[in-house]
Enzyme design. Sequence first.
Site, mmCIF file in Angstrom:
data_model
loop_
_atom_site.group_PDB
_atom_site.id
_atom_site.type_symbol
_atom_site.label_atom_id
_atom_site.label_comp_id
_atom_site.label_asym_id
_atom_site.label_seq_id
_atom_site.Cartn_x
_atom_site.Cartn_y
_atom_site.Cartn_z
ATOM 1 N N HIS A 279 -2.268 5.906 1.161
ATOM 2 C CA HIS A 279 -1.811 4.611 0.886
ATOM 3 C C HIS A 279 -1.395 2.997 1.174
ATOM 4 O O HIS A 279 -1.573 3.188 3.031
ATOM 5 C CB HIS A 279 -0.421 5.033 0.357
ATOM 6 C CG HIS A 279 0.997 4.172 -0.240
ATOM 7 N ND1 HIS A 279 0.483 3.660 -1.551
ATOM 8 C CD2 HIS A 279 2.167 3.928 0.343
ATOM 9 C CE1 HIS A 279 1.360 3.453 -1.539
ATOM 10 N NE2 HIS A 279 2.186 2.875 -1.116
ATOM 11 N N ASN A 299 6.818 -1.668 0.244
ATOM 12 C CA ASN A 299 6.042 -0.968 -0.334
ATOM 13 C C ASN A 299 6.175 -1.795 -1.858
ATOM 14 O O ASN A 299 6.371 -3.116 -1.733
ATOM 15 C CB ASN A 299 6.592 0.515 -0.247
ATOM 16 C CG ASN A 299 5.259 1.486 -0.681
ATOM 17 O OD1 ASN A 299 4.352 1.432 -1.626
ATOM 18 N ND2 ASN A 299 6.173 2.824 -0.971
#
Length: 332
Positions: A279, A299
Amino acid sequence: MYSIALVIVCVLATAIGQPTIHYEFKEEWQLWKNQHSKSYQTELEELEKHLVWLSNKKYIELHNANADTFGFSLAMNHLGDMTDYEYQEKYLTYQNSNSKSGNYTKVFQREPWMTDPETVDWRTKGAVTNIKNQGDCGASYAFSAMGALEGASALATGKLIPLSEQNIIDCSVPYGNHGCKGGNMYIAFKYVIANDGVDSETSYPYGGKQSSCTYKTQNSVASMSGSIQIKYGSETDLEAAVANNGPVAVAIDGSSNAFRFYFSGVYDSSRCSSSYLNHAMVITGYGISGDQEYWLAKNSWGTNWGEEGYVKMARNKYNQCGIASDASFPSL
Ligand SMILES: *[C@@H]1O[C@H](CO)[C@@H](O)[C@H](O)[C@H]1NC(C)=O
């Protein structure tokens, strides 16, 4: 015997009508579905999703009952009805490529003039755009790369302009990325360098799925000439780069459910891998909370996730989650 019993049950069920489905925490389930605009094709699918949601809900509650021990808390979010497999397939799509490591313009070197303050937060210096939301498209790499470039451009020009992840998703495919099915920041940077620029978010808006490339030169608002790599695993170099250059694109291991449902505090997990990266995010600063050192990471899962879209990742804990295993930033 069983089959006869089954037939009788089926006949009875048909005679009476639809069997009633029993949901646990029915109101909470309805509320959650509404909040995240979830709808399911069939009763059976809803029941299956409900069971997954229930087990995630229990996991979150049990973690939070021990939040003091963990040092961070969790919360239910839009990822609550996904199985581990679905979460990995849709969200953990960052793909490292070993062939890239020697291809960066250079490796970051700490210079004698560089100093690292105790805390850095580029949000307060106008170098970080608002939290974005990748939705169901597995393109964290595009958000990570554009986050780092938005920062570098803002610091160089004084103008903070949201850049187009969709441009990267649609157009960096020939360079080796896979649209909504994953990729990495190195290739996103490589595309922007070769393309002599990237469009703004406004001119090339996010659609949440891969489409054909419609980059327009006249809408280009940022460009870069090279990309700089942080030495593998060096949190000291990462710190110097964040403090002295600006936001840095990173990849991590986000595969634990504790990360998936992170809500607040310093995310610190001994179960995180330093080499299995899946990620991508952007480091926009660092600091200390109590006695826990953390990286401030932006994020791309909307503002409902984490601390208004951000996560504090454990810092100086042996490159936890691989925070410094694939860190890089653009040079303009
Ligand atoms: C790195 O450079 C080599 C040699 O030019 C090339 O074969 C490879 O594809 C490059 N890697 C990436 C990820 O661009």
